[in-house]
Design a protein around this motif. Structure first.
Motif, PDB file in Angstrom:
ATOM      1  N   SER A  49       7.032   6.927   1.965  1.00 32.03           N
ATOM      2  CA  SER A  49       5.913   6.172   2.565  1.00 32.03           C
ATOM      3  C   SER A  49       5.002   7.059   3.398  1.00 32.03           C
ATOM      4  O   SER A  49       5.259   7.981   3.760  1.00 32.03           O
ATOM      5  N   THR A  84      -3.067   5.108  -2.482  1.00 27.70           N
ATOM      6  CA  THR A  84      -4.221   5.999  -2.690  1.00 27.70           C
ATOM      7  C   THR A  84      -4.520   6.560  -3.965  1.00 27.70           C
ATOM      8  O   THR A  84      -5.614   6.353  -4.484  1.00 27.70           O
ATOM      9  N   LYS A 141       0.720   7.086  -2.603  1.00 27.23           N
ATOM     10  CA  LYS A 141       0.847   6.531  -3.606  1.00 27.23           C
ATOM     11  C   LYS A 141      -0.250   5.339  -3.924  1.00 27.23           C
ATOM     12  O   LYS A 141      -0.850   5.463  -5.041  1.00 27.23           O
TER      13      LYS A 141
HETATM   14  N1  LIG Z   1      -9.100   4.589   4.366  1.00 31.44           N
HETATM   15  C1  LIG Z   1      -8.466   5.304   4.849  1.00 31.44           C
HETATM   16  N2  LIG Z   1      -8.773   6.058   6.035  1.00 31.44           N
HETATM   17  C2  LIG Z   1      -7.750   6.999   6.693  1.00 31.44           C
HETATM   18  N3  LIG Z   1      -6.562   7.261   6.207  1.00 31.44           N
HETATM   19  C3  LIG Z   1      -6.167   6.441   5.462  1.00 31.44           C
HETATM   20  C4  LIG Z   1      -7.041   5.662   4.512  1.00 31.44           C
HETATM   21  N4  LIG Z   1      -6.091   4.879   3.665  1.00 31.44           N
HETATM   22  C5  LIG Z   1      -4.910   5.501   3.663  1.00 31.44           C
HETATM   23  N5  LIG Z   1      -4.644   6.305   4.805  1.00 31.44           N
HETATM   24  C6  LIG Z   1      -3.783   7.029   5.286  1.00 31.44           C
HETATM   25  O1  LIG Z   1      -3.286   7.868   4.089  1.00 31.44           O
HETATM   26  C7  LIG Z   1      -2.049   7.944   4.155  1.00 31.44           C
HETATM   27  C8  LIG Z   1      -1.295   7.592   2.744  1.00 31.44           C
HETATM   28  O2  LIG Z   1      -1.746   5.922   2.644  1.00 31.44           O
HETATM   29  P1  LIG Z   1      -1.013   5.324   1.348  1.00 31.44           P
HETATM   30  O3  LIG Z   1      -1.270   3.974   1.689  1.00 31.44           O
HETATM   31  O4  LIG Z   1      -1.472   5.762   0.096  1.00 31.44           O
HETATM   32  O5  LIG Z   1       0.489   5.718   1.379  1.00 31.44           O
HETATM   33  P2  LIG Z   1       1.686   5.120   0.657  1.00 31.44           P
HETATM   34  O6  LIG Z   1       2.306   6.449  -0.078  1.00 31.44           O
HETATM   35  O7  LIG Z   1       1.228   3.845  -0.572  1.00 31.44           O
HETATM   36  O8  LIG Z   1       2.850   4.621   1.468  1.00 31.44           O
HETATM   37  P3  LIG Z   1       3.812   3.202   1.492  1.00 31.44           P
HETATM   38  O9  LIG Z   1       5.002   3.695   0.625  1.00 31.44           O
HETATM   39  O10 LIG Z   1       4.143   3.054   2.748  1.00 31.44           O
HETATM   40  O11 LIG Z   1       3.025   2.073   0.676  1.00 31.44           O
HETATM   41  C9  LIG Z   1      -1.279   6.965   5.178  1.00 31.44           C
HETATM   42  O12 LIG Z   1      -1.122   7.916   6.319  1.00 31.44           O
HETATM   43  C10 LIG Z   1      -2.679   6.253   5.486  1.00 31.44           C
HETATM   44  O13 LIG Z   1      -2.567   5.843   7.021  1.00 31.44           O
END
Ligand SMILES: Nc1ncnc2c1ncn2[C@@H]1O[C@H](COP(=O)(O)OP(=O)(O)OP(=O)(O)O)[C@@H](O)[C@H]1O
Ligand SMILES: [Mg+2]
Length: 227
Positions: free
Chosen positions: A40, A46, A44
């Motif tokens: 998490s 992003t 991913k």
């Molecule tokens: N627009 C944004 N501005 C600043 N930080 C961001 C933004 N979008 C995402 N983040 C940060 O980037 C990191 C990655 O976010 P992301 O949603 O891509 O993770 P993930 O791997 O999909 O997590 P999960 O498995 O919980 O869904 C997080 O710490 C999030 O807070």
């Protein structure tokens, strides 16, 4: 070999000073399913947004040879559909019309034909029985599957799926995996992001792990685990 549908070269993403990931290279062929796992917060969602051209990155992202972004706006148009981690259904439309609307918009189908096609996708995901209900009256799992049916109904060459099989029992994971395998058989490509390794194994495609330094191929590890 035809050109890959999706190609990422040296892709890096930072939010301000915070570097999320770098050196991401990825090629996805037509009809291929690629699963991306990772803890998490690793990025991913992003990364999926970057493939969809919904966020700017360093490096190259192309879909069908075209840059994913043009002047800072997604260039994916009708070639891709992103099913988001949260269902994001339109509250003012019934479940059926949520799915039917993409048929009308993307495939220019009249209302009745669009609804028929929508119903087929909903029944395949066992949400045909709640088609007339509005999103607020659906369970979380039903909302998730209606959202997935909406993605399927788009019938785009590329389907980007964010955690669509979390919070479902094993039988339904198998059902979702079978539906994804059918889509891939028809030549469409899927990039699936998930924490759910069971679904990744059911799909039998390439499994990659996102790390801050790029994507690692886990397929060999998976083979050892399942053999
Ligand atoms: N627009 C944004 N501005 C600043 N930080 C961001 C933004 N979008 C995402 N983040 C940060 O980037 C990191 C990655 O976010 P992301 O949603 O891509 O993770 P993930 O791997 O999909 O997590 P999960 O498995 O919980 O869904 C997080 O710490 C999030 O807070
Ligand atoms: Mg996420």
């Amino acid at each position: 070999m035809p050109d890959p549908l999706v190609k990422l070269e040296g892709v890096s993403k930072a939010f301000g000073d915070r570097e999320l990931f770098k050196n991401v290279d990825l090629e996805v062929s037509m009809g291929e399913i690629v699963t991306i796992v990772g803890p998490s917060g690793v990025g991913k969602t992003t990364l999926l947004r970057a493939i969809a051209g919904m966020t700017d990155v360093e490096g190259q992202v192309t879909i069908g040879g075209q840059p994913a972004q043009h002047n800072g706006v997604t260039n994916g148009n009708h070639r891709l559909c992103l099913v988001t981690q949260h269902a994001n259904l339109w509250d003012h439309l019934s479940a059926l019309d949520n799915v039917a609307l993409v048929r009308r918009l993307l495939h220019d189908e009249p209302r009745r034909t669009a609804r028929r096609a929508a119903m087929r996708y909903m029944e395949a995901l066992e949400v045909g029985g709640v088609a007339r209900q509005y999103p607020h009256s659906l369970s979380g799992g039903e909302q998730q599957r209606v959202s997935l049916a909406r993605g399927f109904a788009a019938e785009t060459p590329l389907l980007l799926l964010d955690e669509v099989s979390s919070n479902v029992d094993f039988r339904r994971r198998r059902m979702i995996a079978d539906a994804l395998l059918d889509i891939a058989k028809s030549g469409r490509s899927i990039v699936l992001v998930t924490h759910d390794l069971e679904t990744a194994q059911l799909l039998r495609g390439r499994t990659l792990r996102l790390t801050p330094d790029g994507l690692d191929d886990l397929s060999e590890v998976d083979t050892r685990v399942t053999s």
